[in-house]
Write an enzyme that holds these catalytic residues in place. Structure first.
Site, PDB file in Angstrom:
ATOM      1  CG  HIS A   1     -16.192  13.526  38.815  1.00 54.62           C
ATOM      2  ND1 HIS A   1     -15.367  14.236  39.071  1.00 54.62           N
ATOM      3  CD2 HIS A   1     -16.439  13.276  37.541  1.00 54.62           C
ATOM      4  CE1 HIS A   1     -14.611  14.677  37.961  1.00 54.62           C
ATOM      5  NE2 HIS A   1     -15.251  13.497  37.049  1.00 54.62           N
TER       6      HIS A   1
ATOM      7  CD  GLN B   1       4.375  -1.975  -4.821  1.00 52.83           C
ATOM      8  OE1 GLN B   1       4.455  -1.270  -3.838  1.00 52.83           O
ATOM      9  NE2 GLN B   1       3.755  -1.927  -5.993  1.00 52.83           N
TER      10      GLN B   1
ATOM     11  CG  HIS C   1       6.979   2.853  -4.824  1.00 50.36           C
ATOM     12  ND1 HIS C   1       5.994   3.854  -4.762  1.00 50.36           N
ATOM     13  CD2 HIS C   1       6.155   1.688  -5.298  1.00 50.36           C
ATOM     14  CE1 HIS C   1       4.972   3.347  -4.945  1.00 50.36           C
ATOM     15  NE2 HIS C   1       4.675   2.028  -5.361  1.00 50.36           N
TER      16      HIS C   1
ATOM     17  CG  ASP D   1       0.885   0.725  -5.317  1.00 49.38           C
ATOM     18  OD1 ASP D   1       0.491   0.766  -4.119  1.00 49.38           O
ATOM     19  OD2 ASP D   1       2.039   0.287  -5.669  1.00 49.38           O
TER      20      ASP D   1
ATOM     21  CD  GLU E   1       3.170   0.464   1.638  1.00 54.00           C
ATOM     22  OE1 GLU E   1       2.324   1.446   1.559  1.00 54.00           O
ATOM     23  OE2 GLU E   1       4.223   0.361   1.343  1.00 54.00           O
ATOM     24  CG  HIS E   2       1.766  -3.226  -0.746  1.00 54.70           C
ATOM     25  ND1 HIS E   2       2.995  -2.081  -0.888  1.00 54.70           N
ATOM     26  CD2 HIS E   2       0.691  -2.177  -0.673  1.00 54.70           C
ATOM     27  CE1 HIS E   2       2.527  -0.838  -0.870  1.00 54.70           C
ATOM     28  NE2 HIS E   2       1.379  -0.971  -1.193  1.00 54.70           N
TER      29      HIS E   2
END
Length: 443
Positions: A414, A252, A255, A354, A320-321
């Site tokens: 109303h 990761q 990335h 992924d 995230e992961h």
């Protein structure tokens, strides 16, 4: 024992600083220009940023066929297999969302429907890597939701057509494919130009400029989520293999140079061995120039007393992961709540998510997992409600309740809507107050 860092990040800015490029201002100027000048502005920015100015940014059917013909047969087979997994899971998600109608009270019917968004734009990045899988996650998931028209945009790579990405977009079900990237692609889809249709919703990851464009256009269109750099956090016990941990952290970190990779472990020995393996793997990893920068700047290895402390600390990171490398990985399903996606056990890795396993890889970052999940089929659906009162008595009683409830909030208009039904269906007589004068409702 308080958590101890065996490796701390060298920076906590997560890729931002006071000297960074003024991304919001640049993005706003591009959006404003495209809003005012349409295709001519799109072409200008495509030439400037991607050195790409074809006669048409939209790929014809012949262009798409030619691109697919350039892709190795095995790659096509792999794309289809990965997309089959994504489709099957997305359809299972859709099946979990039921339309229903309930008679709440006699004569009072309330219902719910899940209606697909009409037009979706999907952005498939292509700067550092050709992200084929993003086509599966955005275009295919939208189609599984029932979206009628999906516009896909992806940039050229080094002035060339990314054939495999085009194949993935076509096989995922894109109705139109434009070879266009960056802010100009997001803006064109959001506001519409002479040749690029306006969409209602945009999904897909991208760099800081793409993310900022989505942020600025949110409200005018819907978006999947605000995405930042990829994150991985691994929770490990003393039985976890340090080499596997190191490999998965770097999977990761590659990335981007601002992708945090964190290990929380109950084993100091395992943590130190992991650091050693990361250093050795970086000596030969083809993407070490990126992964090494990310690891040095944002990598962490933290030792805790026990797994309960590890899970609690991981929840604070809200990454995230989150990968669980313990003897009983499914414990994390009960012990943790803040994550984009959970990967349980050594047989499962984040890279599966992924690329191929079937769950969606567009996930919340920068602690957004505290309040949202990632992209899924439901993001492309609008859950709407409807109401029908079929009984005179039910409408009259609701009118009485509405009159009282609305006046408690000082909403006289109303209240009068409710009064009218109470009068029509229960023959109630109400005195309406009008400018200080009382007048009885006339039949």
């Amino acid at each position: 024992m308080a958590p101890r860092h065996l490796k701390s990040p060298s920076t906590t800015t997560n890729g931002t600083s006071s000297t960074a490029t003024d991304v919001p201002t640049i993005v706003k100027s591009v959006i404003d220009d495209i809003r005012a000048n349409g295709d001519s502005a799109v072409r200008q920015y495509s030439e400037k940023f991607d050195r790409w100015s074809p006669s048409s940014f939209k790929l014809s059917a012949a262009d798409i066929e030619a691109a697919i013909a350039q892709v190795p047969e095995q790659t096509i087979k792999d794309i289809k297999e990965a997309q089959a997994n994504v489709r099957e899971f997305a359809l299972a998600q859709k099946d979990s969302l039921k339309d229903f109608e309930v008679e709440l009270r006699p004569g009072v019917r309330l219902g719910q429907k899940n209606v697909p968004i009409n037009r979706v734009g999907a952005y498939i990045p292509g700067g550092r890597y050709p992200l084929l899988a993003s086509a599966h996650m955005t275009i295919l998931t939208a189609k599984a939701a029932g979206v009628k028209h999906v516009v896909g945009c992806t940039p050229p790579i080094a002035g060339k057509i990314p054939n495999a990405t085009i194949a993935a977009m076509h096989l995922a079900g894109a109705d139109e494919i434009f070879l266009l990237g960056g802010v100009q692609a997001i803006a064109a889809m959001a506001v519409g130009t002479e040749t690029i249709p306006k969409v209602d919703f945009i999904a897909g990851p991208g760099n800081a400029f793409v993310a900022e464009a989505k942020r600025q256009l949110f409200g005018e269109i819907g978006i999947d989520l605000f995405a930042g750099p990829t994150e991985i956090l691994i929770v490990a016990d003393g039985h976890a293999d340090p080499f596997t941990i190191a490999t998965d952290l770097l999977s990761q970190a590659e990335h981007g140079p601002d992708s945090p990779a964190v290990l929380i472990t109950t084993s100091e020995k395992g943590g130190r061995q992991t650091i050693q393996y990361v250093d050795r793997l970086l000596e030969k990893l083809e993407t070490a120039a990126i992964a090494g920068v990310s690891w040095k700047a944002f990598g962490e290895v933290i030792v805790v007393e026990d797994l309960d402390e590890a899970y609690a600390l991981a929840d604070k990171y809200a990454f995230e992961h989150v990968q669980i490398l313990t003897q009983k990985p499914r414990e994390a399903l009960k012990k943790m709540s803040n994550y984009g996606a959970l990967f349980l056990g050594e047989r499962t890795c984040v890279s599966y998510g992924d690329k191929v396993i079937g769950t969606n890889h567009v996930l919340p970052t920068r602690k957004a997992a505290r309040y949202t999940g990632g992209l899924w089929v439901g993001k492309f659906l609008r859950t709407v409600t409807y109401q029908e009162v079929t009984s005179d008595e039910a409408s009259g009683k609701l009118g009485q309740l509405c009159g009282r409830a609305a006046r408690a909030e000082l909403f006289e208009g109303h209240a009068r809507s409710g009064d009218l039904r109470a009068h029509k269906y229960l023959n109630d007589q109400y005195e309406w107050v009008d400018h200080g004068k009382e007048t009885e409702i006339e039949p």
